[in-house]
Design an enzyme around this catalytic site. Structure first.
Site, short mmCIF file in Angstrom:
data_model
loop_
_atom_site.label_atom_id
_atom_site.label_comp_id
_atom_site.label_asym_id
_atom_site.label_seq_id
_atom_site.Cartn_x
_atom_site.Cartn_y
_atom_site.Cartn_z
N ARG A 127 0.84 -1.21 0.00
CA ARG A 127 0.00 0.00 0.00
C ARG A 127 0.87 1.27 0.00
NH1 ARG A 127 -0.57 4.70 2.76
NH2 ARG A 127 -0.08 3.59 4.67
N ASP A 128 1.53 1.53 1.12
CA ASP A 128 2.29 2.79 1.22
C ASP A 128 3.48 2.76 0.26
OD1 ASP A 128 3.03 5.27 2.15
OD2 ASP A 128 3.24 4.69 4.23
N HIS A 132 4.85 4.53 12.73
CA HIS A 132 4.93 4.42 11.26
C HIS A 132 5.95 5.46 10.80
CE1 HIS A 132 2.76 4.07 7.20
NE2 HIS A 132 3.38 5.23 7.05
N HIS A 168 8.78 7.15 8.20
CA HIS A 168 9.40 7.29 6.87
C HIS A 168 10.84 7.73 7.11
CE1 HIS A 168 5.90 6.84 4.09
NE2 HIS A 168 5.26 6.99 5.23
N CYS A 210 3.99 9.35 0.18
CA CYS A 210 2.59 9.74 0.02
C CYS A 210 2.49 10.77 -1.09
CB CYS A 210 2.05 10.32 1.32
SG CYS A 210 0.36 10.94 1.16
N ASN A 255 9.26 4.33 3.40
CA ASN A 255 9.07 3.91 4.79
C ASN A 255 10.37 3.31 5.31
OD1 ASN A 255 6.28 3.35 3.31
ND2 ASN A 255 5.85 3.69 5.47
P1 HMG Z 1 -13.42 14.00 -2.81
O1 HMG Z 1 -13.09 14.36 -4.23
O2 HMG Z 1 -13.62 15.09 -1.81
O3 HMG Z 1 -14.63 12.94 -2.74
O4 HMG Z 1 -12.26 13.03 -2.31
P2 HMG Z 1 -16.16 13.04 -3.01
O5 HMG Z 1 -16.86 12.40 -1.85
O6 HMG Z 1 -16.56 14.42 -3.41
O7 HMG Z 1 -16.29 12.07 -4.28
C1 HMG Z 1 -15.67 12.39 -5.51
C2 HMG Z 1 -15.58 11.14 -6.37
O8 HMG Z 1 -14.78 10.17 -5.71
C3 HMG Z 1 -16.95 10.47 -6.61
O9 HMG Z 1 -16.86 9.86 -7.88
C4 HMG Z 1 -16.97 9.38 -5.58
O10 HMG Z 1 -17.79 8.29 -5.94
C5 HMG Z 1 -15.51 8.95 -5.55
P3 HMG Z 1 -17.44 10.62 -9.19
O11 HMG Z 1 -18.90 10.87 -8.87
O12 HMG Z 1 -16.65 11.88 -9.35
O13 HMG Z 1 -17.19 9.62 -10.30
N1 HMG Z 1 -15.12 8.31 -4.29
C6 HMG Z 1 -14.61 7.08 -4.20
N2 HMG Z 1 -14.31 6.15 -5.14
C7 HMG Z 1 -13.82 4.99 -4.72
N3 HMG Z 1 -13.59 4.69 -3.40
C8 HMG Z 1 -13.86 5.60 -2.45
C9 HMG Z 1 -14.41 6.84 -2.84
N4 HMG Z 1 -14.79 7.94 -2.15
C10 HMG Z 1 -15.24 8.83 -3.05
N5 HMG Z 1 -13.62 5.30 -1.17
C11 HMG Z 1 -11.51 11.19 -0.96
C12 HMG Z 1 -12.28 12.50 -1.00
C13 HMG Z 1 -11.35 10.83 0.49
C14 HMG Z 1 -12.30 10.10 -1.68
C15 HMG Z 1 -10.14 11.39 -1.68
O14 HMG Z 1 -9.54 12.52 -1.13
C16 HMG Z 1 -9.22 10.23 -1.53
O15 HMG Z 1 -9.48 9.15 -2.04
N6 HMG Z 1 -8.07 10.43 -0.85
C17 HMG Z 1 -7.12 9.37 -0.59
C18 HMG Z 1 -5.71 9.91 -0.56
C19 HMG Z 1 -4.76 8.81 -0.18
O16 HMG Z 1 -5.00 7.64 -0.35
N7 HMG Z 1 -3.60 9.23 0.37
C20 HMG Z 1 -2.56 8.33 0.76
C21 HMG Z 1 -2.89 7.54 1.99
S1 HMG Z 1 -2.56 8.39 3.51
C22 HMG Z 1 -0.88 8.13 3.78
O17 HMG Z 1 -0.18 7.69 2.92
C23 HMG Z 1 -0.31 8.38 5.15
C24 HMG Z 1 -0.02 7.08 5.93
O18 HMG Z 1 0.89 6.26 5.23
C25 HMG Z 1 0.55 7.40 7.31
C26 HMG Z 1 1.74 8.36 7.27
O19 HMG Z 1 2.72 8.09 6.56
O20 HMG Z 1 1.65 9.34 7.98
C27 HMG Z 1 -1.32 6.27 6.14
MG MG Z 2 3.04 6.46 5.27
#
Ligand code: HMG
Ligand code: MG
Length: 292
Positions: free
Chosen positions: A16-17, A208, A210, A241, A250
């Site tokens: 994933r990450d 966690h 990096h 990210c 990581n």
């Molecule tokens: P948004 O654009 O505000 O969402 O995104 P929305 O609710 O307005 O929906 C827009 C579109 O997204 C719609 O589709 C929804 O159906 C779709 P459309 O009508 O335009 O065709 N949608 C989805 N589709 C599939 N699965 C879903 C979903 N939700 C909405 N679950 C949203 C808001 C949260 C969806 C977006 O910002 C997003 O997906 N963000 C994810 C970002 C991400 O994955 N970042 C990396 C992970 S975090 C990280 O890495 C840190 C970590 O490792 C810890 C650390 O290191 O600190 C964990």
């Molecule tokens: Mg991370």
């Protein structure tokens, strides 16, 4: 002879990450093979994908396909990120037994990462946690930017503790603290952990790290001394990210395993098999585009 050493749990986050920030889309075949190799190395908790918007993270648009193909092995827990109820429904349909909701200790990052405020993100998690628990699914709560944020700068330990407390209130089973951009020093990690241990005991917190500034191992060593017993890591040290500029890989699972072994703990991993898994994914990422 049985191993009497105390154990440290490692959650493998490379599928994933490790992959989410890679522009080269890794094939489902290679993702499945990678996960099989991680299991062969002894990893028992693997964060396999995210059920996020495919527009936001194209690399993980194949979450359902990966989950349909990976072997279900007794004693192995597969987890996945879910940002909202839509993500949870996808995860439940794919028979995931542990999900991770994710927010941060900084407003700037939450806005860029999931298009919400911290308060809105936690509001969104209320029905997610309730529905997950009703389905018997465990919930991890990530707090990102526990030391610094690429948008808001330094983050106070009290701000991290506050978000931990709010996640605890909504019922997450596990708290995971992310140094998203990999800039922590061991002293900063210690202060942050001591603050969060007011919410949940040190041995229940997950760290966690990096490794952008190459201090992740020193930070993990300090956390071990303080009583942390669970870490996330990534085979081959891949990771980052897409919404945290400057974030690098990581902490490598290989490095964390060595640290545990040299500090008198067992991570219950086969170092040679881990090397095979790490080399496999590094080679998969190096394949020419269209070369599958
Ligand atoms: P948004 O654009 O505000 O969402 O995104 P929305 O609710 O307005 O929906 C827009 C579109 O997204 C719609 O589709 C929804 O159906 C779709 P459309 O009508 O335009 O065709 N949608 C989805 N589709 C599939 N699965 C879903 C979903 N939700 C909405 N679950 C949203 C808001 C949260 C969806 C977006 O910002 C997003 O997906 N963000 C994810 C970002 C991400 O994955 N970042 C990396 C992970 S975090 C990280 O890495 C840190 C970590 O490792 C810890 C650390 O290191 O600190 C964990
Ligand atoms: Mg991370």
């Amino acid at each position: 002879m049985s191993d009497a050493r105390p154990t440290v749990a490692l959650c493998e986050v490379a599928p994933r990450d490790g992959l989410q920030n890679e522009a080269r889309i890794v094939s489902v075949d290679d993702k499945v093979r990678f996960i099989e190799l991680l299991i062969a190395a002894g990893l028992r908790e693997i964060e396999v994908t995210s059920f996020v918007s495919p527009k936001w993270v194209p690399q993980l648009a194949d979450a359902e396909a990966v989950l349909a193909r990976i072997p279900r092995v007794e004693g192995v827990c597969y987890s996945a990120l879910v940002p909202n109820e839509q993500g949870l429904e996808r995860a439940l349909a794919a028979n995931v037994r542990k999900v991770s909701v994710f927010t941060a200790a900084s407003e700037g990052f939450v806005r860029k990462n999931i298009n919400a405020t911290i308060a809105q993100s936690i509001e969104r998690f209320v029905p997610v946690v309730r529905r997950a628990h009703d389905a018997g699914v465990i919930v991890r709560g990530y707090v990102s930017c526990v030391i610094a944020c690429p948008y808001d700068g330094a983050i106070a330990p009290e701000a991290v503790r506050e978000v931990c407390a709010r996640l605890s209130d909504v019922g997450v089973d596990e708290l995971d603290l992310g140094d998203t951009i990999g800039v922590a020093t061991p002293d900063e990690i210690a202060r942050m952990l001591e603050s969060c241990a007011e919410v949940r005991a040190m041995h229940e917190l997950v760290l966690h790290l990096h490794d952008t500034q190459h201090r992740a191992r020193a930070c993990a060593a300090r956390a071990l001394q303080l009583g942390v017993r669970k870490f996330d890591s990534s085979a081959g040290g891949i990771g980052g990210c897409p919404y945290a500029p400057g974030a690098s890989g990581n902490i490598a699972t290989e490095s964390l395993r060595e640290l545990c072994e040299s500090s008198g703990y067992s991570a219950s991993l086969d170092g040679d098999a881990l090397g095979v898994a790490a080399r496999f994914i590094v080679a998969a990422l190096a394949k020419p585009i269209g070369g599958d």
